[in-house]
Design an enzyme around this catalytic site. Structure first.
Site, short mmCIF file in Angstrom:
data_model
loop_
_atom_site.label_atom_id
_atom_site.label_comp_id
_atom_site.label_asym_id
_atom_site.label_seq_id
_atom_site.Cartn_x
_atom_site.Cartn_y
_atom_site.Cartn_z
CG ASN A 19 -21.14 -4.15 45.74
OD1 ASN A 19 -20.91 -4.46 44.47
ND2 ASN A 19 -22.67 -5.22 45.32
CD1 TRP A 20 -19.09 1.51 47.93
CD2 TRP A 20 -17.91 3.03 47.40
NE1 TRP A 20 -18.57 1.75 49.05
CE2 TRP A 20 -17.88 2.83 48.39
CE3 TRP A 20 -17.22 3.54 46.42
CZ2 TRP A 20 -16.69 3.67 48.82
CZ3 TRP A 20 -16.16 4.32 46.44
CH2 TRP A 20 -15.84 4.15 47.57
CE LYS A 21 -26.38 -3.45 44.73
NZ LYS A 21 -27.22 -4.05 44.20
N GLY A 61 -26.71 -2.85 49.60
CA GLY A 61 -25.62 -2.11 48.67
C GLY A 61 -25.87 -1.15 49.36
N GLY A 62 -27.12 -0.22 48.62
CA GLY A 62 -28.03 1.03 48.80
C GLY A 62 -27.47 1.20 50.13
CD GLU A 120 -26.86 -5.57 40.87
OE1 GLU A 120 -25.95 -5.16 41.03
OE2 GLU A 120 -27.42 -5.53 41.90
N GLY A 156 -32.54 -4.16 46.75
CA GLY A 156 -32.59 -2.85 45.61
C GLY A 156 -34.28 -2.75 45.58
CD GLU A 202 -25.90 -9.87 47.49
OE1 GLU A 202 -25.53 -8.72 48.52
OE2 GLU A 202 -25.80 -10.02 46.58
CG HIS A 260 -24.21 -8.85 43.36
ND1 HIS A 260 -25.26 -8.83 41.92
CD2 HIS A 260 -24.36 -8.73 43.91
CE1 HIS A 260 -25.96 -7.73 43.31
NE2 HIS A 260 -25.09 -8.05 44.71
CB SER A 264 -34.38 -4.41 51.33
OG SER A 264 -34.11 -4.39 50.43
P1 13P Z 1 -29.53 -3.23 48.56
O1 13P Z 1 -28.92 -3.60 49.90
O2 13P Z 1 -29.80 -2.30 47.73
O3 13P Z 1 -30.50 -4.05 48.70
O4 13P Z 1 -28.67 -4.31 47.61
C1 13P Z 1 -27.69 -5.98 48.10
C2 13P Z 1 -26.94 -5.88 46.96
O5 13P Z 1 -26.55 -6.15 45.77
C3 13P Z 1 -25.60 -6.14 48.13
O6 13P Z 1 -24.09 -6.97 47.26
#
Ligand code: 13P
Length: 252
Positions: free
Chosen positions: A9-11, A236-237, A99, A175, A169, A97, A215
């Site tokens: 997930n590039w966000k 994510g990251g 967010e 993050g 999640e 998600h 994470s």
């Molecule tokens: P991180 O891997 O950066 O913690 O993010 C997870 C995430 O929100 C994937 O959708």
């Protein structure tokens, strides 16, 4: 055996050129390697979808969006519909998600509407659920996840469930560098599979892919994925670095 998935997930990262260059290098990496045990998906911002779709054509990487509108079409300035996403060649969309839930106040009812619409458009949905830190500290994490799934997802007819991937999640792990322990992830994934079983039966539960997100990185992926109910990750990251993302995809 149920499908394993590692989805990035590039966000809201990378401009168009950066994103396409990155997708090219990920695509190239997987083309040159034997197929990984997990399906690899890139979930990009809307503007990257079309370009990435062309890059990954006939390769080993799949494509998804990170959100879609709750309405099929019309006067909804700034929104992107499920049909538009589908027309780029993307097969997946992330819905729910944390967010989106917290920053854009997307509630269970809205997420349910988006999920139904996406499925009816022919998109597979990566449906996210997760509790915040206080909810876990108060021991309410199971009940929160139950509510999110019952209200957001479990109104779907049984035949639509094959279009669903569930992603657990925990919000406190996203993050933050704090990862759920493999035991915490397994406990929740087992619980989620049990809920699917109660609602849709044993076969559906056994076939449901349940991803962990929060994470997840090369150093913890293999241990998380070794748990019987953890079928991969939503990353994510670490999905923004080719070596890390590849290492996670190959952690099975
Ligand atoms: P991180 O891997 O950066 O913690 O993010 C997870 C995430 O929100 C994937 O959708």
């Amino acid at each position: 055996m149920r499908k394993k998935i590692v989805a990035g997930n590039w966000k809201m990262n990378m401009n168009l050129q950066e994103g396409l260059n990155f997708a090219r290098s990920v695509d190239q990496y997987f083309r040159e390697k034997p197929a990984p045990k997990a399906e690899v998906i890139l979930c990009t911002p809307f503007i990257h979808l079309q370009g990435v779709s062309e890059i990954i054509k006939n390769g080993k990487v799949e494509l998804g969006a990170q959100n879609c509108a709750a309405e099929p079409s019309g006067a909804f300035t700034g929104e992107v519909s499920a049909t538009m996403i589908k027309s780029t060649g993307a097969q997946y969309v992330i819905i729910g998600h944390s967010e989106r839930r917290s920053y854009y106040h997307e509630d269970d009812r809205l997420l349910n509407k988006k999920t139904l619409l996406a499925i009816n458009t022919g998109l597979k949905v990566i449906f996210c659920c997760g509790e915040v830190k206080e909810e876990r500290e108060q021991g309410r994490h199971l009940i929160i996840i139950k509510r999110q799934l019952e209200e957001g997802l479990f109104t779907l007819p049984a035949e639509s469930m094959k279009m669903i991937v569930i992603a657990y999640e925990p919000v406190w792990a996203i993050g933050t560098g704090l990862t759920a322990t493999p035991e915490q992830a397994q406990e929740m994934h087992h619980y989620i599979r049990g809920l699917v079983k109660e609602k849709y039966g044993r076969e559906c539960a056994e076939e449901m892919t349940i991803l962990y997100g929060g994470s997840c990185k090369p150093s913890n992926a293999a241990e998380l994925f070794s748990k019987p109910d953890v079928d991969g990750g939503l990353i994510g990251g670490a999905s923004l670095k080719k070596e890390d993302f590849a290492a996670i995809a190959e952690a099975f």
